[in-house]
Write an enzyme that holds these catalytic residues in place. Structure first.
Site, PDB file in Angstrom:
ATOM      1  N   HIS A   1     -63.323   4.605  86.267  1.00  0.00           N
ATOM      2  CA  HIS A   1     -64.652   5.229  86.448  1.00  0.00           C
ATOM      3  C   HIS A   1     -64.622   6.767  86.488  1.00  0.00           C
ATOM      4  CE1 HIS A   1     -63.053   4.793  90.453  1.00  0.00           C
ATOM      5  NE2 HIS A   1     -63.624   3.660  90.741  1.00  0.00           N
TER       6      HIS A   1
ATOM      7  N   ASP B   1     -67.137  -2.042  87.487  1.00  0.00           N
ATOM      8  CA  ASP B   1     -66.933  -1.694  88.899  1.00  0.00           C
ATOM      9  C   ASP B   1     -67.909  -2.461  89.784  1.00  0.00           C
ATOM     10  OD1 ASP B   1     -65.846  -0.565  91.147  1.00  0.00           O
ATOM     11  OD2 ASP B   1     -66.843   1.367  90.928  1.00  0.00           O
TER      12      ASP B   1
HETATM   13  O1  DOR Z   1     -68.488   2.484  95.192  1.00  0.00           O
HETATM   14  C1  DOR Z   1     -67.449   1.864  95.268  1.00  0.00           C
HETATM   15  N1  DOR Z   1     -67.430   0.643  95.847  1.00  0.00           N
HETATM   16  N2  DOR Z   1     -66.319   2.378  94.807  1.00  0.00           N
HETATM   17  C2  DOR Z   1     -65.119   1.812  95.060  1.00  0.00           C
HETATM   18  O2  DOR Z   1     -64.115   2.370  94.679  1.00  0.00           O
HETATM   19  C3  DOR Z   1     -65.031   0.585  95.838  1.00  0.00           C
HETATM   20  C4  DOR Z   1     -66.278  -0.180  95.745  1.00  0.00           C
HETATM   21  C5  DOR Z   1     -66.357  -1.295  96.758  1.00  0.00           C
HETATM   22  O3  DOR Z   1     -65.409  -2.089  96.829  1.00  0.00           O
HETATM   23  O4  DOR Z   1     -67.368  -1.421  97.441  1.00  0.00           O
END
Ligand code: DOR
Length: 465
Positions: free
Chosen positions: A239, A310
């Site tokens: 990302h 993600d």
């Molecule tokens: O926004 C995010 N949420 N970035 C991350 O790196 C982890 C992820 C999460 O697992 O909630």
């Protein structure tokens, strides 16, 4: 000559196939979960024939960055609900991140995830091992276990406790192993130093990209690229969000591949924070329009290797906490294909580039065996799409336990209509079919010894019993 013609298990007929040789209207013959023939198969025997005229058949989409929360955080998501969303969204394989509870840092934790996925995963799957000071010395062994996608390093704190912010530990981690390492690049010391910016009363999520600023991303990417070069280890920078990182990545094509997300290509600050509040809050943050445009330029230029979602769901209750106590992360596994196909419709990328970013790219970056192209002998993983379908993305479609999407209400053109995993039709016209039969993805650089010498029985060979 004289041999009895072998029937196919299934033929997907008359689709427009995105093959390595270009677009061809053809039938795909499937046997034992593999692509056994591509061509004119109308007179060939088969147990089943599914006609898809006018639809495009893409090699199965691999979402190589999802957080499915099991074990430990199943109030947000679990492997069944997460992979259900994947199948409904046209995704045939997922690689899942290690920030569960417990974190996936040991062989036992990896094997537990593989056991939990058995008969509950709608799509093929692999799991990352999280790097930590405690397991640095064992990573060369852990990363080669069946079902392991590789090692993931959090350089900055995000959801969960995984963090490698000590440069000596980072060096140790990178020295142990050979596979490409996935990196969350935010600079922990800078995040701590700047945290005061969001700690005053009434802080608004629009401050998120100001706290976790461009330099937080750039400094982390810069230093990890330097170290990768020093120790000789390939990285995959997850990302990527800033214009500032792109020249660094361009100068590091020998040691680093690049991921961007549909969110960072579609939403921009400050508008997204005004409209969505904490439902636009993720790490690294969604940034201003200038960065979004730069990311698109990087897609066009070929600097981006992979699009990953993600997918990181949190409950509405958790997201309703006042910022910055609200957790970061947005769901995305089910919307990756429609959002990116809408960008294809708008002319921002070609369908061929979409395939490169969502199937061939992840397969190349992680050295996946038998996935990532429509070719003989490859797994019959197919994402079948209707490029003309006009639909509206809505919260009520979302299978994730969180039940929402940041793209609620968005009209798109382009929609996945069928998901085929190793020859099994698991989704057709928005309905799941059959039962979950997802298997562990195999990686060519970490094949176990003692594979059967011939035949499609290879398909299940790497799975722990
Ligand atoms: O926004 C995010 N949420 N970035 C991350 O790196 C982890 C992820 C999460 O697992 O909630």
């Amino acid at each position: 000559m004289g041999s009895v013609e072998q029937a196919f298990d299934r033929i997907i007929a008359s689709g427009i196939c995105l093959t390595p040789a270009g677009r061809v209207t053809a039938d795909i013959g499937i046997r034992d979960g593999r692509i056994a023939a591509i061509g004119a198969l109308y007179d060939r025997p088969t147990a089943e024939r599914i006609h898809v005229p006018g639809l495009h058949i893409l090699p199965g989409v691999i979402d190589s960055q999802v957080h499915f929360r099991e074990p430990g955080l199943t109030h947000k998501e679990d492997l069944e609900t997460g992979t259900r969303g994947a199948a409904l969204g046209g995704v045939t394989s997922i690689f899942e991140m290690p920030n569960t509870n417990p974190a996936t840092t040991t062989r036992a934790a990896l094997e537990e995830k593989l056991a939990l996925a058995r008969e509950r995963s709608w799509v093929d799957h692999a799991f990352f091992i999280g790097a930590a000071a405690e397991n640095a010395g064992e990573l060369a062994t852990l990363e080669r276990l069946p079902g392991c996608a590789g090692v993931k390093i959090f350089l900055g704190s995000s959801t969960g406790s995984l963090l490698v912010d000590d440069p000596r530990v980072l060096r140790e981690v990178l020295k142990h192993g050979t596979r490409r390492v996935a990196i969350h690049a935010e600079h922990e010391a800078r995040l701590i130093e700047r945290r005061y910016l969001v700690e005053r009363a009434g802080a608004h999520p629009r401050l998120h990209p100001i706290w976790r600023d461009e330099d937080s991303a750039r400094l982390a990417t810069e230093s990890v690229l330097r170290l990768a070069r020093e120790v000789g280890r390939a990285l995959h920078i997850l990302h990527v969000t800033t214009e500032d990182e792109l020249p660094l990545l361009q100068a590091a094509r020998d040691v680093a591949t690049v991921e961007v997300t549909p969110q960072h290509l579609t939403l921009s600050a400050p508008e997204c924070y005004e409209r969505l509040g904490t439902y636009a809050q993720m790490n690294p943050p969604i940034r201003g329009e200038q960065h979004r445009q730069a990311l698109w330029q990087a897609v066009t230029d070929g600097l981006v290797d992979v699009i990953g979602s993600d997918h990181a769901p949190h409950t509405r209750e958790e997201k309703s906490k006042p910022y910055p106590f609200s957790p970061s992360g947005l769901p995305g596994v089910q919307t990756l294909v429609p959002i990116m196909l809408d960008h294809v419709h708008a002319g921002r990328l070609s369908l061929e580039r979409f395939v490169d970013l969502t199937s061939t790219g992840p397969a190349r970056v992680y050295d996946v065996a038998c996935k990532g192209r429509l070719a003989l002998g490859y797994d019959a993983d197919l994402t079948i799409v209707d490029l003309n379908a006009r639909r509206t993305i809505e919260n009520r479609q979302i299978a994730s336990r969180c039940g929402y999407t940041p793209f609620d209400g968005m009209q798109v053109t382009g929609w996945p209509t069928m998901t085929v995993v190793r020859g099994q039709v698991v989704m057709r016209d928005g309905q799941l079919l059959g039962t979950p039969t997802g298997q562990a993805v195999r990686f060519a650089s970490a094949l176990p010894a003692g594979l059967p010498t011939t035949g499609p029985s290879l398909a299940g060979a790497a799975h722990p019993r």
